[in-house]
Enzyme design. Structure first.
Site, PDB file in Angstrom:
ATOM      1  N   TYR A  46       0.838  -1.192   0.000  1.00 17.86           N
ATOM      2  CA  TYR A  46       0.000   0.000   0.000  1.00 17.86           C
ATOM      3  C   TYR A  46       0.880   1.251   0.000  1.00 17.86           C
ATOM      4  O   TYR A  46       2.080   1.178   0.276  1.00 17.86           O
ATOM      5  CB  TYR A  46      -0.910   0.021   1.224  1.00 17.86           C
ATOM      6  CG  TYR A  46      -1.957  -1.061   1.260  1.00 17.86           C
ATOM      7  CD1 TYR A  46      -2.420  -1.680   0.098  1.00 17.86           C
ATOM      8  CD2 TYR A  46      -2.511  -1.466   2.472  1.00 17.86           C
ATOM      9  CE1 TYR A  46      -3.396  -2.670   0.146  1.00 17.86           C
ATOM     10  CE2 TYR A  46      -3.492  -2.446   2.530  1.00 17.86           C
ATOM     11  CZ  TYR A  46      -3.926  -3.050   1.366  1.00 17.86           C
ATOM     12  OH  TYR A  46      -4.884  -4.029   1.426  1.00 17.86           O
ATOM     13  N   ALA A  47       0.252   2.407  -0.249  1.00 17.26           N
ATOM     14  CA  ALA A  47       1.025   3.649  -0.272  1.00 17.26           C
ATOM     15  C   ALA A  47       1.787   3.836   1.035  1.00 17.26           C
ATOM     16  O   ALA A  47       2.945   4.271   1.034  1.00 17.26           O
ATOM     17  CB  ALA A  47       0.112   4.838  -0.540  1.00 17.26           C
ATOM     18  N   GLU A  48       1.131   3.523   2.155  1.00 15.04           N
ATOM     19  CA  GLU A  48       1.809   3.546   3.450  1.00 15.04           C
ATOM     20  C   GLU A  48       1.284   2.455   4.366  1.00 15.04           C
ATOM     21  O   GLU A  48       0.111   2.059   4.273  1.00 15.04           O
ATOM     22  CB  GLU A  48       1.650   4.905   4.169  1.00 15.04           C
ATOM     23  CG  GLU A  48       2.615   5.982   3.732  1.00 15.04           C
ATOM     24  CD  GLU A  48       2.088   6.784   2.567  1.00 15.04           C
ATOM     25  OE1 GLU A  48       2.863   7.529   1.943  1.00 15.04           O
ATOM     26  OE2 GLU A  48       0.880   6.659   2.277  1.00 15.04           O
ATOM     27  N   THR A  49       2.170   2.021   5.255  1.00  9.16           N
ATOM     28  CA  THR A  49       1.805   1.165   6.379  1.00  9.16           C
ATOM     29  C   THR A  49       2.252   1.866   7.649  1.00  9.16           C
ATOM     30  O   THR A  49       3.372   2.386   7.717  1.00  9.16           O
ATOM     31  CB  THR A  49       2.456  -0.222   6.265  1.00  9.16           C
ATOM     32  OG1 THR A  49       1.932  -0.902   5.107  1.00  9.16           O
ATOM     33  CG2 THR A  49       2.179  -1.073   7.490  1.00  9.16           C
TER      34      THR A  49
END
Length: 288
Positions: A46-49
């Site tokens: 994902y774009a961020e975790t």
């Protein structure tokens, strides 16, 4: 910590059941090394975790230590992963607010509950807004296939910070807003050079009858991702941009629509006080 079963997957700011921005959330990352956190974020994709490196402490409001990783690097702050984490914590901890200690400073998240749904509202660090260097603006427009004539003459380009630095462009034409394209590798090179660790934020005011509403495309080329479906830090930066440039009278609230261009409709509510941090509100739901 290689068991990805310990990673929650939530979509933040969904406008529809299939909307919102996916975020990974690790609720207990104590003892994980930088390398391990990066490996998990890369595999999640994902774009961020978000990683809770210090779970809620027994105080009011509970204080939480946070770090954020994209698939390729640590980022200082991530709004949608903050909302996702706060919702996940609020489903497990009876608290009306949390204090997140992030790499950019303390961020307060207020929690409201109604009809079985949790809404998280984070207030950004103190924002700042600055002009974009003329040569940098020329390069950015060139990468996006845009010209100065495509910009909204009443809404000047700026760099806005409310946790991450976001260049902010407002376009005049809906067709141009919907139709511009870019080379992800070329844009990524420019973003890395300029240390734009968040997104490039491109906006279009929705016009008559929809005052206080904007649509955003947040460009974030990383791995297979090119655009973000919902960007909390950018929404806070947009609020700071609008206040600093005098384009609205604060205090007020605006709505940002995002994600249509990538098939994940999202909605972000942005409260803009007369001074201080910008508050961004949204929900989060589990991804099946």
């Amino acid at each position: 910590m290689s068991d990805l079963g310990s990673v929650l997957r939530l979509a933040a700011f969904p406008a529809t059941p299939s909307g919102g921005n996916p975020a990974g959330v690790v609720l207990d990352a104590r003892g994980m090394s930088d390398t391990e956190m990066q490996a998990v974020a890369t595999e999640v994709g994902y774009a961020e975790t978000a990683f809770v490196v210090r779970p809620p402490e027994d105080e009011k409001p509970p204080r939480v230590g946070m770090r954020y990783f994209s698939p390729v690097a640590e980022v200082p702050f991530c709004g949608h992963a903050t909302v996702a984490t706060a919702v996940a914590l609020a489903e497990r901890v009876d608290a009306e607010a949390f204090l997140f200690d992030t790499p950019v400073g303390e961020v307060r998240i207020d929690i409201t509950r109604a009809d079985g749904q949790v809404t998280a509202s984070f207030t950004s660090v103190q924002p700042r807004v600055e002009p974009i260097d003329a040569d940098v603006l020329e390069r950015l427009l060139d990468v996006l296939g845009l010209s100065h004539d495509d910009l909204d003459a009443d809404r000047p380009p700026r760099e806005a910070f409310a946790g991450n630095v976001h260049p902010v462009l407002v376009l005049a034409s809906q067709d141009t807003f919907d139709g511009f394209t870019f080379d992800p590798d070329v844009l990524r090179a420019l973003m890395d050079e300029r240390r734009w660790l968040g997104t490039v934020t491109v906006l279009k005011a929705l016009g008559e009858g929809k005052e206080g509403e904007l649509e955003a495309r947040n460009l974030f080329p990383v791995g297979a991702i090119t655009e973000d479906p919902a960007t909390g830090s950018a929404a806070a930066s947009v609020g700071a941009y609008l206040r600093d440039t005098g384009l609205l009278d604060a205090p007020t609230t605006i709505t940002i629509h995002q994600g249509r261009h990538v098939g994940r409709p999202s909605v972000l509510r942005v409260s803009i006080p007369a001074e201080g941090g910008i508050t961004v509100s949204g929900t989060a739901s589990a991804i099946d």
